[in-house]
Motif scaffolding. Structure first.
Motif, PDB file in Angstrom:
ATOM      1  N   THR A 136      -3.993   0.082   8.849  1.00 50.17           N
ATOM      2  CA  THR A 136      -4.392  -0.886   7.846  1.00 50.17           C
ATOM      3  C   THR A 136      -4.293  -2.319   8.345  1.00 50.17           C
ATOM      4  N   SER A 137      -3.611  -2.549   9.445  1.00 49.08           N
ATOM      5  CA  SER A 137      -3.530  -3.937   9.897  1.00 49.08           C
ATOM      6  C   SER A 137      -4.339  -4.155  11.168  1.00 49.08           C
ATOM      7  N   LEU A 183       0.844  -1.195   0.000  1.00 50.27           N
ATOM      8  CA  LEU A 183       0.000   0.000   0.000  1.00 50.27           C
ATOM      9  C   LEU A 183       0.873   1.236   0.000  1.00 50.27           C
ATOM     10  N   THR A 184       0.427   2.288  -0.705  1.00 50.95           N
ATOM     11  CA  THR A 184       1.123   3.576  -0.646  1.00 50.95           C
ATOM     12  C   THR A 184       0.123   4.611  -0.171  1.00 50.95           C
ATOM     13  N   TYR A 185       0.627   5.588   0.550  1.00 51.52           N
ATOM     14  CA  TYR A 185      -0.270   6.606   1.086  1.00 51.52           C
ATOM     15  C   TYR A 185       0.240   7.992   0.725  1.00 51.52           C
ATOM     16  N   VAL A 239      -0.198   4.745   9.778  1.00 56.44           N
ATOM     17  CA  VAL A 239      -0.946   4.161   8.663  1.00 56.44           C
ATOM     18  C   VAL A 239      -0.793   2.654   8.666  1.00 56.44           C
ATOM     19  N   ARG A 240       0.385   2.183   9.020  1.00 48.87           N
ATOM     20  CA  ARG A 240       0.571   0.731   9.064  1.00 48.87           C
ATOM     21  C   ARG A 240      -0.361   0.125  10.109  1.00 48.87           C
ATOM     22  N   THR A 272       3.874   7.041   8.868  1.00 50.93           N
ATOM     23  CA  THR A 272       3.958   5.686   8.309  1.00 50.93           C
ATOM     24  C   THR A 272       3.553   4.662   9.360  1.00 50.93           C
TER      25      THR A 272
END
Lengths: 465, 954
Positions: B856-857, B821-823, B852-853, B849
């Motif tokens: 998403t998890s 994934l890119t943000y 966001v990691r 980062t």
């Protein structure tokens, strides 16, 4: 007075000098362009290729399985864990208050639940490798309990008098979930506004009788996507032989995504009616080749032309005659030029069974199967490998263990002891696609599934604006 | 007769002779000498007897006063004739003046026609008046010869004190000359006062006085003038205006004079007369800071006016107004000045080639350079035809015009909004660009101090000029090809003349200019919206033309070439940073070669100084960009072109034929240029210039090979340095080689006949295909990436919310769990032109980062809170969204689902108030100081670049 002797010498010297200068420019005129072209050959630029960054595995801390609504005589939930050292309790929620059931590896725990859909939640050690099922025995029909998936395809849906399908959506979370169902028919996408934005409240189950929503005569397929929250979806298919009496029902299993190669294992033996339903999900026309898998080879039956599928449409391929002619057919392979989803529906001996395209299994997997005559059919090997099958009874007693060699280009039939309920299949050196065909009092197919043992942490990077 | 002298010995003997030879003898001659250091006093004494000696600090009015006091005893002299020590009257001057006085009894002040001394033929003054800005108006052209065109006796506002004949009574009544005006301007003031009091001033052209204007010219220095005659003159003029203008117009005058002074200062700076500009300011300041003086003077005049019961005051005022200069006169002078500047800038009397030839001819009259060729009958220019007729009968000019029109038609995609390829959308107003350029911390992404790209300064300036960033961008894209054409034509013309006397034939110039002008288009850069190659292609020929000035024989022109080249190089580098590297390497190569060929050149600083200055100036002028870039660890920006990533790549073959990979016109259209450049090496006469072009091409390719081996790893992606400029430069050098080689080839072919001519004709036919084919491809339409709008997955209400403040960011996550994934974070009005480069270079924010990691998890409330602290208000997963990520976000408390336009785009709102100051950051004083340095540097260099005009004084 001029001096001719010395006069010529400077002339000669300048002539030489001029020649020298001329040579220099000639040399430069040759060398410089060559050097330029040489430097050009050294210019080396590459377009940046988008690289794939795979996810990182992490421990799975919670998982949930959704079991479909029980049918007559099939309320029992059979559950086990595939983790070797795990033990503990999972919670089973079947409408009323949740109950806790303890699981142990190598043993199948049973739970008598209510008639509605059941949710099995595992946490901690028991979250990975959770396996459960619900089946009826007379006639035998399997009900797989599966984890909620964001989108899936059900091929071979019927909404006519003879063939009816009921879609069941269960929401395992507390928040509301919204589901979009896209229906494909013979001539393309069928516009059904009632199937868009189906709302399922938290911990609720919604059943949609597709025949009531949109009665049609042709073969259909549906694509179920959750646009909000998650749902566990299952389809109960009922096949009615009109007039002659007799109807049979079985769970129609989904396929996660259409693919260019579909391997459908589990063709019951005997006379009956078999239909192959194919759906083309793409915007281009697709050509599909159908081959049959036997223990000797995978071959295309004679006279069987390739099938053309129009974009976003479903095609019904009658292969009863083909299957009747061939002997020892274990499964069907559909290879196509574009992504296709497929289901083989067999009405044999008065009972319905579906063989759905399976996914390759590359690590040990565990199945819970109903008692009765059964055999494990395997195919789709890419290299020569070995498959170990361990069969245990309901209370964990080891009934037998076999090692079979699998080869690419042919199928394998492994006979499984009658009383086996818990099967552990371990492929080595090659992934395989397979299913357990239970054929005794009726027929049903339980496919092999890759177990989810870990969570995934995706790779996160900053991107270009 | 009253004669005032100060250090005028040079002229006095002639003046004395002139006085003596008058037909009408003056009754008495009074000489006043104000402390002369030379023998003027003795001269006067010898001639006229007594001399009134006064100290050297005596002003002119005081000297006149002293002279008048001398004759106060009886002897009713009616008339006083005033002369300067540098004004020599014609024998019939006094007689003519007296005659005119008799003819017109109302006349109280009479003045002669002043002619220039020593030329004796040119007119200086025939009465003076003053304009609204204080300029002394004579109504004559500069250096106008006296041909009897102004020989009427007429009324004027004032006459010069040199040769003025005035009634003694009037002189006494008006109190003589104003002592506040010690040396300059007292004549106009006196005349104005006289007219205001109802007296009449006449100019009598029949009386001639020759005036050397010593004080005005600065030839005569007195303690009163000091060294700044301009300051004194200007102060006098302003004073005259302020004390004599009507009470009603005084406030307007005050304001107008202040603005006028500023304008005149700018004008003086433009012609590099800094001293005079400062004098203007000093005069204004000195006058405005002594209001009491002005008030007292005005009161005095009012008293004088009230004392004398003159005629109707309205009539007097009208008379005065009619005698003053017309109100439009200052504006006409302004226009003349601008016209002079423009003419000087565009019409260099002779270009570098001719100057070199002239210098060589001077050095050695027998050399080749001095020989002029026989004028061919065909080359005789049509005389006496209008410009339009000449234009239409000139085929090259017509074709150029057709080409320009076709190019503008071809660039029709650039009219209106331009988005796509390398161009992000433009911001709404020019102030956005100015703000982006001037701020030292950008609230973009998570906030970054990476400096704004340097090309924003010219773009922001253009946007302010054209009324909007969109118009500026359209103007740049549409005008790129015509500007490149013009520049290339000028450059090739000078190069042709440097190579041979007659220069290249115009058809070759046409081919070369059109081929070069199409390079940014057919290479694909224009269609992909890459400003770097497009703008540098337009500026490069002007840069090369300025750099040719380094070969000028005059050192002061070489220095001016240095400033021009440096400014243009800075402009080119701001659009393509690789250009400076190329200029540096090329400069080194040229210096090494030059010193090995001509070792004596090292000694003369004005030979290597200008090129070194030009190359060294660009980093100074661009310092607010590269120094902060290095400080904030973004050195990759020093090798990247403007525009969105990924930049189009170009390989060796692409460089040679001038095409970016997978872009542009068919590649075979670029082959004839290369072939012609190679063939250009064959003719011996022009081989050396063509070799020089190929050496330049070699430097370009060497640099390209070196840069192609470098990989720049940015936080979001990896890329290679941009080679767009090198493509343009290589094509330019090949075109020049082809044109110069063609010149030599033509010379060879002309002398021979037969198959060579046919081959040359064939080559020409092949060559013509290149610009024609390129132009046709451009006009007919090519699938370019420029569209009218760009689709964004972000819903409109989120965009509106993000405009409320910098803390309202939108986190956009793309990709899938399997592939990664890119943000990115979108703030404000989104990523606009100029912000891409900053965001590409901004370092990754580790906190974001991590958050966001986790989001998403395994999302939970802590993660949501940390996102809100980082200034994120919405989370958007554009289509195709990964269902697993979306499902886990759906299950998180603290995130509410937000609606999106398309069903497959997933969006959530963070249910917490955002941190408004999340992306605020410190101000960087380094960048502010460097911005000041840049601004001052640009102004200073721009003034130094200005052409010298012929007029030195307004």
């Amino acid at each position: 007075m001029t001096e001719p002797v010395t006069g010529s010498a400077p002339g000669r010297r300048t002539a030489q000098g001029r020649r020298f200068a001329v040579n220099l420019t000639t040399v430069l005129a040759v060398v410089v362009p060559l050097l330029t072209v040489g430097a050009l050959a050294l210019v080396h630029t590459e377009q940046p290729t988008p690289t794939r960054h795979g996810p990182v595995k992490t421990a799975l801390t919670s998982s949930v399985l959704v079991c479909p609504t029980a049918r007559e005589g099939g309320r029992t939930v059979y559950a086990t864990t595939a983790q070797k050292k795990a033990s503990g309790r999972v919670s089973i929620d079947a409408g009323a208050t949740p109950d806790r059931v303890s699981l142990r590896p190598g043993k199948v725990s049973t739970y008598e639940s209510g008639p509605g859909a059941a949710l099995i939640r595992g946490a901690g050690d028991l979250a990975p490798g959770l396996v459960a099922a619900r089946f009826t025995t007379k006639p035998v029909a399997a009900g797989e309990c599966s984890a909620p998936v964001p989108d899936q395809w059900f091929t071979g849906i019927g909404t006519g008098a003879r063939h009816r399908s009921v879609l069941e959506l269960t929401n395992p979370d507390k928040g509301r979930a919204i589901v979009d169902v896209t229906m494909y028919g013979r001539l393309g996408v069928v516009d059904v506004p009632q199937l868009r934005g189906l709302s399922v409240s938290g911990l609720d189950t919604v059943q949609v009788d597709l025949a009531k929503v949109i009665p049609r005569r042709d073969e259909l397929a549906i694509h179920v996507t959750s646009t909000r929250g998650r749902v566990g979806a299952s389809v109960l298919d009922t096949f009615d032989v009109l007039g002659a009496g007799g109807s049979a029902a079985d769970q129609l299993l989904p396929q996660t995504a259409p693919s260019t190669s579909n391997v459908l294992m589990g063709v019951p033996t005997g006379a009956g009616r078999q239909t192959l339903a194919l759906v083309n999900s793409g915007a281009d026309e697709v050509r599909a080749k159908i081959r049959l898998v036997t223990s000797e080879s995978v071959f295309a039956p004679q006279g069987f032309k390739e099938v053309r599928l129009a974009p976003e449409s479903v095609k019904q391929v009658p292969i009863t005659a083909v299957l009747a002619d061939a002997k020892g057919v274990l499964g069907v392979v559909v290879d196509s030029s574009g992504p296709v989803a497929a289901t083989l529906r067999s009405f044999v001996g008065g009972d319905l069974s579906h063989a759905v395209a399976g996914a390759p299994v590359s690590s040990a997997t565990t199945l819970v199967v109903p008692e009765g005559e059964k055999s494990l059919v395997l195919s789709g090997a890419r290299r020569v490998g070995v498959v170990t099958v361990v069969a245990r009874s309901l209370n964990g007693k080891l009934l037998g263990s076999t090692r079979t060699e699998v080869n690419p280009g042919r199928g394998v039939l492994v006979k499984v002891p009658k009383g086996a309920v818990l099967l552990t299949v371990t492929p080595e050196r090659t992934p395989i696609i397979g299913a357990v065909l239970v054929q005794g009092q009726g027929a049903t197919v339980v496919p092999l599934r890759q177990l989810v043992r870990s969570g995934l942490i995706p790779d996160i990077r900053p991107g270009t604006p | 007769m009253l004669l005032v002298s100060h250090d005028g010995a040079r002229w006095l003997s002639s003046v004395v002779d002139g006085i003596r030879s008058q037909t009408a003898t003056p009754g008495r001659v009074v000489a006043v000498d104000t402390g002369s250091k030379d023998e003027s006093a003795t001269l006067l004494e010898d001639a006229f007897g007594e001399v009134v000696r006064a100290p050297s600090s005596t002003s002119f009015p005081a000297a006149v006063r002293l002279g008048l006091d001398e004759i106060v005893d009886g002897a009713g002299f009616e008339w006083v004739w005033i002369l300067h020590d540098d004004s020599n009257p014609d024998p019939g001057a006094l007689a003519a003046l007296l005659e005119a006085a008799d003819a017109d009894p109302d006349a109280d002040v009479l003045g002669p026609k002043l002619r220039e001394w020593p030329s004796l033929r040119r007119l200086l003054e025939l009465g003076v008046t003053i304009s609204g800005t204080g300029r002394r108006e004579t109504g004559l052209e500069r250096g106008e010869y006296d041909q009897g065109q102004h020989d009427d006796v007429r009324a004027v506002l004032a006459v010069n004190t040199a040769g003025m004949l005035v009634r003694r009574g009037v002189l006494e009544e008006l109190g003589g000359f104003d002592p506040q005006l010690p040396i300059f301007g007292n004549d106009i003031d006196f005349g104005w006062r006289a007219a205001a009091a109802g007296h009449r001033t006449l100019v009598v052209p029949q009386a001639v006085v020759f005036h050397a204007e010593a004080a005005h010219r600065g030839v005569r220095r007195t303690p009163l003038t000091g060294r700044h005659t301009h300051y004194q003159e200007r102060r006098a003029a302003l004073y005259t205006l302020l004390v004599n203008s009507g009470a009603r117009s005084l406030p307007f005058q005050l304001v107008r004079l202040a603005f006028g002074t500023l304008l005149r200062m700018v004008g003086f700076l433009l012609v590099r007369a800094v001293g005079e500009a400062l004098d203007e300011l000093a005069a204004l300041v000195s006058l405005y800071s002594s209001p009491r003086e002005i008030i007292a003077a005005r009161r005095q005049r009012r008293e004088v006016r009230d004392r004398r019961p003159a005629g109707a005051p309205d009539e007097v005022r009208n008379t005065v107004k009619s005698l003053l200069a017309p109100p439009w006169l200052p504006y006409r002078h302004g226009l003349d000045f601008v016209g002079d500047l423009v003419a000087a800038a565009t019409d260099q009397a002779a270009d570098v080639a001719e100057r070199r030839r002239a210098a060589a001819a001077e050095r050695d009259p027998s050399s080749f350079a001095a020989r002029r060729p026989v004028v061919d009958d065909d080359d005789v220019p049509l005389a006496d035809t209008g410009a339009v007729a000449r234009f239409f009968t000139n085929p090259v000019a017509l074709l150029l015009a057709v080409f320009v029109v076709a190019a503008v038609v071809g660039s029709r995609a650039a009219f209106g909004t331009v988005v796509g390829g390398g161009l992000s959308p433009v911001p709404a107003a020019a102030t956005d660009w100015w703000r982006l350029y001037l701020e030292s911390w950008h609230p973009l992404g998570q906030g970054t101090a990476v400096p704004a790209p340097p090309y924003l300064l010219p773009l922001a300036f253009l946007a302010s000029l054209f009324g909007g960033p969109g118009h500026a961008l359209s103007a740049v894209l549409v005008l790129a090809v015509p500007v490149a054409l013009w520049g290339a034509f000028r450059f090739l013309r000078v190069v042709g003349r440097l190579v041979s006397f007659t220069g290249a034939p115009r058809w070759q110039l046409l081919w070369g200019a059109t081929t070069y002008a199409l390079v940014p288009v057919v290479s694909g850069a224009w269609g992909d919206g890459r400003l770097g190659p497009v703008v540098t292609a337009a500026v490069l020929p002007w840069l090369a033309h300025a750099a040719l000035g380094f070969a000028d024989p005059a050192p002061d022109r070489r220095w001016r070439a240095a400033w021009r080249t440096g400014l243009l190089l800075a402009l080119t580098t701001s659009f393509a940073p690789v250009a400076w590297l190329f200029a540096f390497v090329l400069g080194l190569v040229v210096l090494v070669v030059a010193f090995s060929i001509v070792p004596g050149a090292t000694r003369d600083r004005s030979v290597w100084g200008p090129p070194a200055t030009a190359v060294g100036m660009a980093p100074v002028l661009l310092s607010p960009w590269w120094i902060p870039a290095l400080v904030h660890h973004a050195p990759e920006g020093l090798l990247l072109d403007p525009g969105r990533l990924p930049t189009p790549t170009v390989d060796g073959l692409g460089l040679l034929v001038g095409r970016f990979s997978e872009l542009g016109a068919p590649w075979w259209l670029g082959v004839p240029t290369v072939v012609l450049a190679l063939i250009g090496l064959v003719p011996r006469a022009t081989r050396i210039p063509v070799i020089v072009c190929w050496v330049v091409a070699f430097v370009v390719t060497l640099l390209a090979a070196l840069l192609g081996a470098v990989t720049l790893s940015l936080p979001a992606t990896t890329t290679e340095p941009a080679l767009g400029f090198l493509l343009v430069a290589l094509q330019g050098s090949l075109v020049v080689a082809a044109v110069v080689g063609g010149q030599g080839l033509l010379a060879v072919v002309r002398s021979r006949a037969g198959w060579l001519r046919i081959a040359a004709a064939g080559l020409a036919a092949v060559a013509v295909v290149v610009p024609l084919g390129g132009l046709a491809w451009f006009v007919v339409g090519h699938d370019d990436g420029l569209t009218d709008h760009r689709d964004d997955a972000i819903p409109a209400y989120m965009v509106q919310s993000s405009m409320l403040g910098n803390g309202h960011g939108i986190l956009v996550v793309r990709g899938s769990v399997d592939d990664g994934l890119t943000y990115t974070v979108r703030r404000g009005d989104g990523v606009t032109l100029g912000e891409d480069e900053i965001l590409d270079l901004a370092a990754e924010n580790a906190d974001l980062t991590r958050s966001v990691r986790a989001l998403t998890s395994r999302p939970n409330q802590t993660v949501i809170d940390s996102l809100a602290d980082l200034g994120i208000e919405y989370v958007v997963l554009p289509a195709p969204a990964d269902g697993r990520v979306a499902a886990s976000l759906d299950a998180t408390g603290g995130l509410t689902q937000a609606s999106a336009e398309s069903r497959s785009t997933r969006a959530w709102q963070i249910g917490r108030t955002v941190n408004e100051s999340a992306v605020d950051g410190p101000r960087s004083w380094l960048r502010i100081v460097l911005l000041l340095v840049q601004a001052l540097g640009i102004i200073w260099v721009a003034v130094l670049c200005a052409p010298t005009t012929n007029r030195r004084r307004a």
